[in-house]
Design a protein around this motif. Structure first.
Motif, PDB file in Angstrom:
ATOM      1  N   ARG A  46       0.302 -12.103   4.150  1.00  0.00           N
ATOM      2  CA  ARG A  46       0.956 -13.259   4.768  1.00  0.00           C
ATOM      3  C   ARG A  46       1.755 -14.045   3.732  1.00  0.00           C
ATOM      4  NH1 ARG A  46      -4.050 -15.372   8.582  1.00  0.00           N
ATOM      5  NH2 ARG A  46      -3.728 -13.900  10.294  1.00  0.00           N
ATOM      6  N   LYS A  47       1.206 -14.185   2.534  1.00  0.00           N
ATOM      7  CA  LYS A  47       1.926 -14.883   1.470  1.00  0.00           C
ATOM      8  C   LYS A  47       3.208 -14.144   1.094  1.00  0.00           C
ATOM      9  CE  LYS A  47      -1.266 -18.100   0.494  1.00  0.00           C
ATOM     10  NZ  LYS A  47      -1.039 -19.563   0.485  1.00  0.00           N
ATOM     11  N   MET A  48       3.169 -12.804   1.200  1.00  0.00           N
ATOM     12  CA  MET A  48       4.330 -11.990   0.821  1.00  0.00           C
ATOM     13  C   MET A  48       5.260 -11.714   1.992  1.00  0.00           C
ATOM     14  SD  MET A  48       2.708  -9.192  -1.824  1.00  0.00           S
ATOM     15  CE  MET A  48       1.428  -8.605  -0.708  1.00  0.00           C
ATOM     16  N   ASN A  49       4.960 -12.314   3.160  1.00  0.00           N
ATOM     17  CA  ASN A  49       5.770 -12.091   4.359  1.00  0.00           C
ATOM     18  C   ASN A  49       5.719 -10.624   4.803  1.00  0.00           C
ATOM     19  OD1 ASN A  49       7.332 -13.155   6.430  1.00  0.00           O
ATOM     20  ND2 ASN A  49       9.255 -12.544   5.464  1.00  0.00           N
ATOM     21  N   ILE A  50       4.563  -9.997   4.597  1.00  0.00           N
ATOM     22  CA  ILE A  50       4.337  -8.610   5.014  1.00  0.00           C
ATOM     23  C   ILE A  50       3.367  -8.614   6.182  1.00  0.00           C
ATOM     24  CG2 ILE A  50       3.354  -6.372   4.341  1.00  0.00           C
ATOM     25  CD1 ILE A  50       4.218  -6.985   1.481  1.00  0.00           C
ATOM     26  N   SER A  51       3.708  -7.869   7.224  1.00  0.00           N
ATOM     27  CA  SER A  51       2.827  -7.765   8.385  1.00  0.00           C
ATOM     28  C   SER A  51       1.810  -6.651   8.156  1.00  0.00           C
ATOM     29  CB  SER A  51       3.657  -7.475   9.645  1.00  0.00           C
ATOM     30  OG  SER A  51       2.815  -7.204  10.740  1.00  0.00           O
ATOM     31  N   PRO A  57      13.240   2.265  -0.806  1.00  0.00           N
ATOM     32  CA  PRO A  57      13.214   1.012  -1.592  1.00  0.00           C
ATOM     33  C   PRO A  57      12.695  -0.181  -0.787  1.00  0.00           C
ATOM     34  CG  PRO A  57      15.450   1.555  -0.943  1.00  0.00           C
ATOM     35  CD  PRO A  57      14.611   2.725  -0.535  1.00  0.00           C
ATOM     36  N   VAL A  58      11.924  -1.025  -1.447  1.00  0.00           N
ATOM     37  CA  VAL A  58      11.449  -2.280  -0.857  1.00  0.00           C
ATOM     38  C   VAL A  58      11.471  -3.350  -1.944  1.00  0.00           C
ATOM     39  CG1 VAL A  58       9.989  -1.268   0.931  1.00  0.00           C
ATOM     40  CG2 VAL A  58       9.049  -1.659  -1.352  1.00  0.00           C
ATOM     41  N   ALA A  59      11.401  -4.592  -1.531  1.00  0.00           N
ATOM     42  CA  ALA A  59      11.293  -5.720  -2.467  1.00  0.00           C
ATOM     43  C   ALA A  59       9.941  -6.377  -2.238  1.00  0.00           C
ATOM     44  CB  ALA A  59      12.421  -6.719  -2.237  1.00  0.00           C
ATOM     45  N   ALA A  60       9.066  -6.305  -3.232  1.00  0.00           N
ATOM     46  CA  ALA A  60       7.708  -6.830  -3.059  1.00  0.00           C
ATOM     47  C   ALA A  60       7.070  -7.096  -4.409  1.00  0.00           C
ATOM     48  CB  ALA A  60       6.859  -5.843  -2.250  1.00  0.00           C
ATOM     49  N   ASP A  61       5.924  -7.741  -4.382  1.00  0.00           N
ATOM     50  CA  ASP A  61       5.126  -7.940  -5.592  1.00  0.00           C
ATOM     51  C   ASP A  61       4.250  -6.710  -5.766  1.00  0.00           C
ATOM     52  OD1 ASP A  61       3.905  -9.648  -7.755  1.00  0.00           O
ATOM     53  OD2 ASP A  61       2.145  -9.310  -6.513  1.00  0.00           O
ATOM     54  N   SER A  62       4.563  -5.915  -6.763  1.00  0.00           N
ATOM     55  CA  SER A  62       3.897  -4.622  -6.949  1.00  0.00           C
ATOM     56  C   SER A  62       2.395  -4.768  -7.143  1.00  0.00           C
ATOM     57  CB  SER A  62       4.510  -3.886  -8.144  1.00  0.00           C
ATOM     58  OG  SER A  62       5.879  -3.661  -7.939  1.00  0.00           O
ATOM     59  N   LYS A  63       1.977  -5.738  -7.934  1.00  0.00           N
ATOM     60  CA  LYS A  63       0.556  -5.900  -8.251  1.00  0.00           C
ATOM     61  C   LYS A  63      -0.257  -6.196  -6.992  1.00  0.00           C
ATOM     62  CE  LYS A  63      -2.484  -8.511 -11.369  1.00  0.00           C
ATOM     63  NZ  LYS A  63      -2.542  -9.607 -12.364  1.00  0.00           N
ATOM     64  N   SER A  64       0.232  -7.114  -6.188  1.00  0.00           N
ATOM     65  CA  SER A  64      -0.503  -7.488  -4.980  1.00  0.00           C
ATOM     66  C   SER A  64      -0.499  -6.359  -3.952  1.00  0.00           C
ATOM     67  CB  SER A  64       0.097  -8.755  -4.366  1.00  0.00           C
ATOM     68  OG  SER A  64       0.002  -9.839  -5.263  1.00  0.00           O
ATOM     69  N   CYS A  65       0.642  -5.704  -3.807  1.00  0.00           N
ATOM     70  CA  CYS A  65       0.720  -4.587  -2.855  1.00  0.00           C
ATOM     71  C   CYS A  65      -0.192  -3.441  -3.276  1.00  0.00           C
ATOM     72  CB  CYS A  65       2.159  -4.096  -2.736  1.00  0.00           C
ATOM     73  SG  CYS A  65       3.238  -5.227  -1.844  1.00  0.00           S
ATOM     74  N   ASP A  77       1.701 -16.550  -8.644  1.00  0.00           N
ATOM     75  CA  ASP A  77       1.627 -15.395  -9.530  1.00  0.00           C
ATOM     76  C   ASP A  77       2.487 -14.239  -9.014  1.00  0.00           C
ATOM     77  OD1 ASP A  77       0.607 -14.197 -11.876  1.00  0.00           O
ATOM     78  OD2 ASP A  77      -0.820 -13.016 -10.706  1.00  0.00           O
ATOM     79  N   PHE A  78       3.236 -14.485  -7.921  1.00  0.00           N
ATOM     80  CA  PHE A  78       4.064 -13.428  -7.347  1.00  0.00           C
ATOM     81  C   PHE A  78       5.295 -13.161  -8.211  1.00  0.00           C
ATOM     82  CE2 PHE A  78       2.755 -13.876  -2.617  1.00  0.00           C
ATOM     83  CZ  PHE A  78       1.609 -13.164  -2.900  1.00  0.00           C
ATOM     84  N   LYS A  79       5.685 -11.901  -8.225  1.00  0.00           N
ATOM     85  CA  LYS A  79       6.930 -11.508  -8.866  1.00  0.00           C
ATOM     86  C   LYS A  79       7.582 -10.468  -7.971  1.00  0.00           C
ATOM     87  CE  LYS A  79       8.993  -9.625 -13.086  1.00  0.00           C
ATOM     88  NZ  LYS A  79       8.726  -8.982 -14.400  1.00  0.00           N
ATOM     89  N   VAL A  80       8.406 -10.933  -7.064  1.00  0.00           N
ATOM     90  CA  VAL A  80       9.069 -10.026  -6.120  1.00  0.00           C
ATOM     91  C   VAL A  80      10.169  -9.274  -6.854  1.00  0.00           C
ATOM     92  CG1 VAL A  80      10.384  -9.870  -3.980  1.00  0.00           C
ATOM     93  CG2 VAL A  80       8.550 -11.552  -4.193  1.00  0.00           C
ATOM     94  N   GLU A  81      10.099  -7.964  -6.811  1.00  0.00           N
ATOM     95  CA  GLU A  81      11.063  -7.134  -7.519  1.00  0.00           C
ATOM     96  C   GLU A  81      11.344  -5.866  -6.725  1.00  0.00           C
ATOM     97  OE1 GLU A  81       9.176  -6.340 -11.213  1.00  0.00           O
ATOM     98  OE2 GLU A  81       7.380  -5.480 -10.307  1.00  0.00           O
ATOM     99  N   LYS A  82      12.403  -5.197  -7.081  1.00  0.00           N
ATOM    100  CA  LYS A  82      12.761  -3.945  -6.410  1.00  0.00           C
ATOM    101  C   LYS A  82      11.796  -2.845  -6.832  1.00  0.00           C
ATOM    102  CE  LYS A  82      17.722  -4.973  -6.121  1.00  0.00           C
ATOM    103  NZ  LYS A  82      19.091  -4.524  -6.515  1.00  0.00           N
ATOM    104  N   THR A  83      11.305  -2.112  -5.857  1.00  0.00           N
ATOM    105  CA  THR A  83      10.420  -0.984  -6.121  1.00  0.00           C
ATOM    106  C   THR A  83      10.547  -0.015  -4.950  1.00  0.00           C
ATOM    107  OG1 THR A  83       8.142  -0.345  -6.630  1.00  0.00           O
ATOM    108  CG2 THR A  83       8.434  -2.156  -5.064  1.00  0.00           C
ATOM    109  N   THR A  84       9.667   0.939  -4.865  1.00  0.00           N
ATOM    110  CA  THR A  84       9.664   1.879  -3.739  1.00  0.00           C
ATOM    111  C   THR A  84       8.247   2.001  -3.200  1.00  0.00           C
ATOM    112  OG1 THR A  84       9.255   3.809  -5.139  1.00  0.00           O
ATOM    113  CG2 THR A  84      11.566   3.197  -4.751  1.00  0.00           C
ATOM    114  N   LEU A  85       8.141   2.449  -1.965  1.00  0.00           N
ATOM    115  CA  LEU A  85       6.822   2.679  -1.391  1.00  0.00           C
ATOM    116  C   LEU A  85       6.065   3.726  -2.198  1.00  0.00           C
ATOM    117  CD1 LEU A  85       7.571   2.728   2.455  1.00  0.00           C
ATOM    118  CD2 LEU A  85       6.661   0.851   1.077  1.00  0.00           C
ATOM    119  N   GLN A  86       6.796   4.688  -2.700  1.00  0.00           N
ATOM    120  CA  GLN A  86       6.176   5.763  -3.481  1.00  0.00           C
ATOM    121  C   GLN A  86       5.526   5.199  -4.742  1.00  0.00           C
ATOM    122  OE1 GLN A  86       8.009   9.821  -3.852  1.00  0.00           O
ATOM    123  NE2 GLN A  86       8.317   9.176  -5.979  1.00  0.00           N
TER     124      GLN A  86
END
Length: 338
Positions: free
Chosen positions: A305-310, A217-225, A179-188
């Motif tokens: 861990r699934k998103m490769n985020i520590s 800017p970061v690349a991540a799945d916004s919903k999960s983050c 269900d991941f959708k890695v996309e460009k976003t920002t921490l803000q």
């Protein structure tokens, strides 16, 4: 398999052979057979037995050593029986047949369990989406009929909605990456999305927010983050002191971007800190606050861990807690082929 182990296993056969050789020696001596013929007969007997013994040892050694090596190297042990080639001795052939029978049974049981688990997760997923409809309807009714009682009801509905969302992520936790959708976003953007969800609890807790340079800017799945940041905010609210303050800050490095979420709450004891990501662990704070479930941080760690985020936590009891999320940069992800 070692020769010493093999001979020890064949000790009864060796004793029988030795007894037979001694009996033959005695019989030949009693019938006054010349010594040279006695010696010749004993040598032939022992040579024939030793040759058969060594032949049996070497063919079994090669088979069992291969069996052990494949067992160590295979990730899916239940495939062992299918990959083994039946040897040219009866014991090995029986062993391979038994292995194949056991492996087939185990694979069938695993397939059945996986199917049941999949159906259970699908039911939970469906149930969560169905239950959200009456929750949303109830909150709309509250919005149209505002009074002290309905506002308290709205608070409880919000908590129910948060727990339902937690159930959804827990049900998907085994294959959540689908269900991941890695996309460009920002921490803000990620922080603002989580703050929007928890704005009312923060206001009710009298929380003060401090946001520092989050437009990175970061690349991540916004919903999960957003869910993970929301769980951290929820804990900050739950384990707050009199005046809650939550600070968001960031640091960009060569291949990573770090988000720091700090609060001035009651903190976590040094004994509990290594176990905060364990499933169901609530620790000392959990015993003081009965609403703790020990699931939020467990799910957060699993998602990260699934998103490769520590995801890591540091804390000083009585002074506060800092949660660190380390995101891989977009260029790092591209270099890794992700």
């Amino acid at each position: 398999m070692k020769l010493s182990e093999y001979l020890l296993d064949r000790i009864f056969s060796l004793i029988c052979m030795l007894v037979a050789a001694l009996v033959l020696l005695a019989l030949l001596w009693l019938i006054e057979t010349p010594a040279v013929f006695i010696l010749f007969a004993e040598v032939i007997l022992l040579a024939a037995y030793s040759t058969a013994l060594l032949y049996d040892f070497f063919r079994k050694q090669s088979f069992y050593n291969l069996l052990q090596k494949m067992t160590e190297q295979l990730d899916i042990k239940t495939l062992l029986g299918e990959l083994m080639v039946p040897p040219h001795f009866l014991e090995g052939q029986i062993l391979v047949d038994v292995l194949r029978c056991c492996n087939k049974y185990q694979n069938d049981q695993l397939a059945c369990a996986e199917q049941e688990n999949r159906e259970y997760r699908e039911y939970l997923d469906s149930w969560v989406h169905e239950i959200k409809t009456p929750i949303t309807s109830a909150r709309l009714i509250v919005e149209n009929e505002k009074n002290p009682t309905t506002l308290r009801i709205d608070d409880e509905l919000r908590k129910i909605d948060a727990y339902v969302e937690q159930v959804l992520y827990y049900a998907r936790s085994t294959d959540v990456e689908k269900d991941f959708k890695v996309e460009k976003t920002t921490l803000q953007a990620l922080v603002y999305a989580a703050l929007k969800t928890y704005s009312k609890p923060l206001i009710q807790a009298g929380g003060k927010l401090v946001l520092k340079e989050l437009d990175i800017p970061v690349a991540a799945d916004s919903k999960s983050c957003t869910f993970v940041i929301g769980q951290i905010l929820s804990n900050a609210i739950k384990y707050r002191k009199d005046s809650l303050q939550v600070e968001f800050s960031a640091r960009a490095e060569k291949n990573t971007v770090s988000l720091f979420i700090s609060d001035n709450g009651i903190g976590i004891s040094a004994a509990d800190l290594p176990r905060v990501f364990d499933k169901g662990f609530t620790g000392e704070n959990g015993r003081r606050y009965s609403k703790s479930t020990g699931i939020g941080l467990y799910l957060s760690q699993r998602l990260c861990r699934k998103m490769n985020i520590s995801l890591s936590i540091s804390s000083v009891p009585g002074q506060g807690t800092t949660v660190t999320m380390v995101f891989p940069t977009e260029s790092y992800l591209q270099a890794a082929g992700l």
